[in-house]
Design a protein around this motif. Structure first.
Motif, short mmCIF file in Angstrom:
data_model
loop_
_atom_site.label_atom_id
_atom_site.label_comp_id
_atom_site.label_asym_id
_atom_site.label_seq_id
_atom_site.Cartn_x
_atom_site.Cartn_y
_atom_site.Cartn_z
N THR A 64 -4.23 -13.02 -0.48
CA THR A 64 -3.57 -11.72 -0.37
C THR A 64 -3.97 -10.82 -1.54
N VAL A 65 -4.39 -9.61 -1.18
CA VAL A 65 -4.77 -8.63 -2.19
C VAL A 65 -3.83 -7.44 -2.13
N VAL A 66 -3.48 -6.91 -3.29
CA VAL A 66 -2.64 -5.71 -3.38
C VAL A 66 -3.54 -4.55 -3.77
N LEU A 67 -3.51 -3.50 -2.98
CA LEU A 67 -4.35 -2.33 -3.23
C LEU A 67 -3.79 -1.48 -4.36
N ASN A 68 -4.66 -0.80 -5.08
CA ASN A 68 -4.17 0.05 -6.18
C ASN A 68 -3.56 1.34 -5.64
N LYS A 69 -2.97 2.12 -6.51
CA LYS A 69 -2.25 3.33 -6.10
C LYS A 69 -3.13 4.31 -5.34
N LYS A 70 -4.39 4.37 -5.70
CA LYS A 70 -5.31 5.33 -5.09
C LYS A 70 -5.54 5.05 -3.61
N VAL A 94 -7.27 0.39 6.24
CA VAL A 94 -8.09 -0.74 5.80
C VAL A 94 -7.95 -1.90 6.79
N LEU A 95 -6.72 -2.19 7.20
CA LEU A 95 -6.47 -3.26 8.17
C LEU A 95 -7.21 -3.00 9.49
N ASP A 140 8.70 -3.94 -2.01
CA ASP A 140 8.17 -2.79 -1.27
C ASP A 140 6.68 -2.62 -1.55
N LEU A 141 6.28 -2.76 -2.81
CA LEU A 141 4.88 -2.60 -3.18
C LEU A 141 3.99 -3.60 -2.44
N ILE A 142 4.42 -4.86 -2.41
CA ILE A 142 3.62 -5.89 -1.74
C ILE A 142 3.66 -5.71 -0.22
N SER A 143 4.83 -5.42 0.33
CA SER A 143 4.96 -5.24 1.78
C SER A 143 4.07 -4.11 2.29
N ASN A 144 4.06 -3.01 1.57
CA ASN A 144 3.37 -1.81 2.06
C ASN A 144 2.01 -1.55 1.41
N GLY A 145 1.62 -2.42 0.49
CA GLY A 145 0.34 -2.19 -0.18
C GLY A 145 -0.58 -3.39 -0.23
N SER A 146 -0.27 -4.42 0.54
CA SER A 146 -1.10 -5.63 0.47
C SER A 146 -1.74 -5.96 1.81
N ILE A 147 -2.76 -6.81 1.74
CA ILE A 147 -3.48 -7.29 2.92
C ILE A 147 -3.69 -8.79 2.77
#
Length: 380
Positions: free
Chosen positions: A291-297, A305-306, A345-352
């Motif tokens: 699992t990767v977490v995308l940066n703010k950008k 991306v998905l 929230d960060l992981i749920s909405n910013g990870s793959i």
């Protein structure tokens, strides 16, 4: 290229076991479930085990066996599969949510004591995607406040802390054998405990509350019922598959570890994303997925991306689609502010979540890393 996110690894050995069960005519109440349970005990290195129809059933019955119910509160992760929290609701207890660490996805240990009161009876932890928590600290807290400890090990077969298998630290540990887990029985689960008395309760609870098992009945069909039980047993076909899968688990596990090394080699220096892992030298991650977490950008373009990964033939997923208290059922029932769950929230909405299982080759991983980097660059 077509790389599924997950794929059950079923071979001729499992097929022979299934055929053997079908030919025997003994589809339930046979010897396969006991053999599977014994093999599972040997794999994890101790405790007592009982097989069930699912990991969720295991969690549900564990709360009943521990005497947790209406008026009680259970501390639970905000970031997990909803079954983790549903099982608390089933027994009438109230879930109290804990936020997640952004580095590991596990609960913030610093938040636990803040939410304990005289109604708190248990702590349920999830080893997020197979990454163990600091179990020494968890046990200290549970001992200090006299809390039951329930380990949701749905994605953590093979995970250890200081050499001890997860699930054996708490009062109970519940495992899942869903088709794309570390091993499969098609559907099914297993609960382990250091305490034989708890497993004995679960064995009765999962089988209607009968006071005699089939082999203990002196007169066929004659038994009593002294508690309210359920029909949560595993059948012989599922157990036969699981028995063979356990033999292959060491090979499956090595492939997962090897695939993760390749992901780290090719993605560790990518500043657009960060791999969820832990530098705790005492923790052995079972790596359910990468699992990767995308940066703010790039975070707000996660769904794009998905979609692009899928177009490239790469199976991917999200763990999980939102903090559980944000789901309609829990939001309407408890009306909790989402400001408390920034990590979840960060992981749920910013990870793959990327494929890692034994069906994936090193070359597959290299291809996935290359495509992911291309997609991220194109969307930046």
């Amino acid at each position: 290229m077509n790389i599924p996110f997950g794929k059950p690894n079923i071979g001729n050995e499992e097929l022979r076991q299934i055929k053997s069960v079908l030919n025997s005519g003994q589809l339930v109440h046979g010897t396969k479930t006991k053999s599977f349970e014994n093999s599972f005990e040997n794999l994890v290195g101790g405790g007592y085990a009982t097989s069930l129809s699912s990991c969720t059933a295991g969690l549900h019955l564990s709360y009943i066996a521990l005497g947790i119910g209406k008026g009680d509160e259970v501390l639970v992760p905000a970031l997990s599969h909803v079954a983790t929290v549903h099982s608390v609701e089933y027994v009438g207890a109230k879930p109290i949510f804990l936020d997640a660490e952004t580095e590991t996805g596990n609960i913030k240990l610093s938040e636990i004591e803040k939410k304990i009161n005289n109604k708190t009876k248990a702590l349920c932890i999830v080893h997020y995607l197979g990454l163990p928590l600091n179990m020494e600290r968890v046990l200290q807290i549970c001992k200090k406040y006299n809390l039951f400890l329930i380990e949701d090990c749905a994605l953590a077969l093979g995970a250890r802390y200081k050499g001890k298998h997860v699930g054996l630290f708490g009062d109970v540990g519940s495992f899942s054998f869903y088709p794309i887990k570390h091993i499969t029985t098609a559907e099914g689960g297993m609960v382990i405990s250091k305490k034989k008395s708890i497993i004995s309760k679960l064995q009765k609870l999962k089988a209607f509350g009968y006071d005699k098992t089939l082999k203990d009945r002196k007169i066929p069909g004659k038994y009593g019922v002294d508690i309210l039980g359920y029909n949560f047993r595993m059948n012989e076909i599922e157990a036969a598959i699981g028995f063979e899968q356990l033999k292959k688990f060491p090979t499956f596990f090595r492939k997962r570890l090897n695939n993760m090394k390749v992901y780290k080699k090719f993605l560790s220096n990518n500043k657009s994303l960060k791999i969820i892992d832990n530098d705790d030298k005492f923790a052995t991650n079972s790596y359910y997925c990468a699992t990767v977490v995308l940066n703010k950008k790039i975070k707000n373009k996660r769904d794009l991306v998905l979609k692009n990964l899928i177009k490239s033939g790469i199976g991917c997923s999200i763990y999980y689609p939102g903090p559980i208290p944000a789901y309609k059922f829990y939001k309407e029932k408890y009306n909790i502010s989402m400001k408390e769950f920034k990590g979840a929230d960060l992981i749920s909405n910013g990870s793959i979540a990327l494929p890692l299982g034994p069906h994936v080759t090193n070359e597959n991983v290299k291809f996935i890393c290359k495509k992911l980097e291309e997609i991220v660059i194109s969307l930046s």
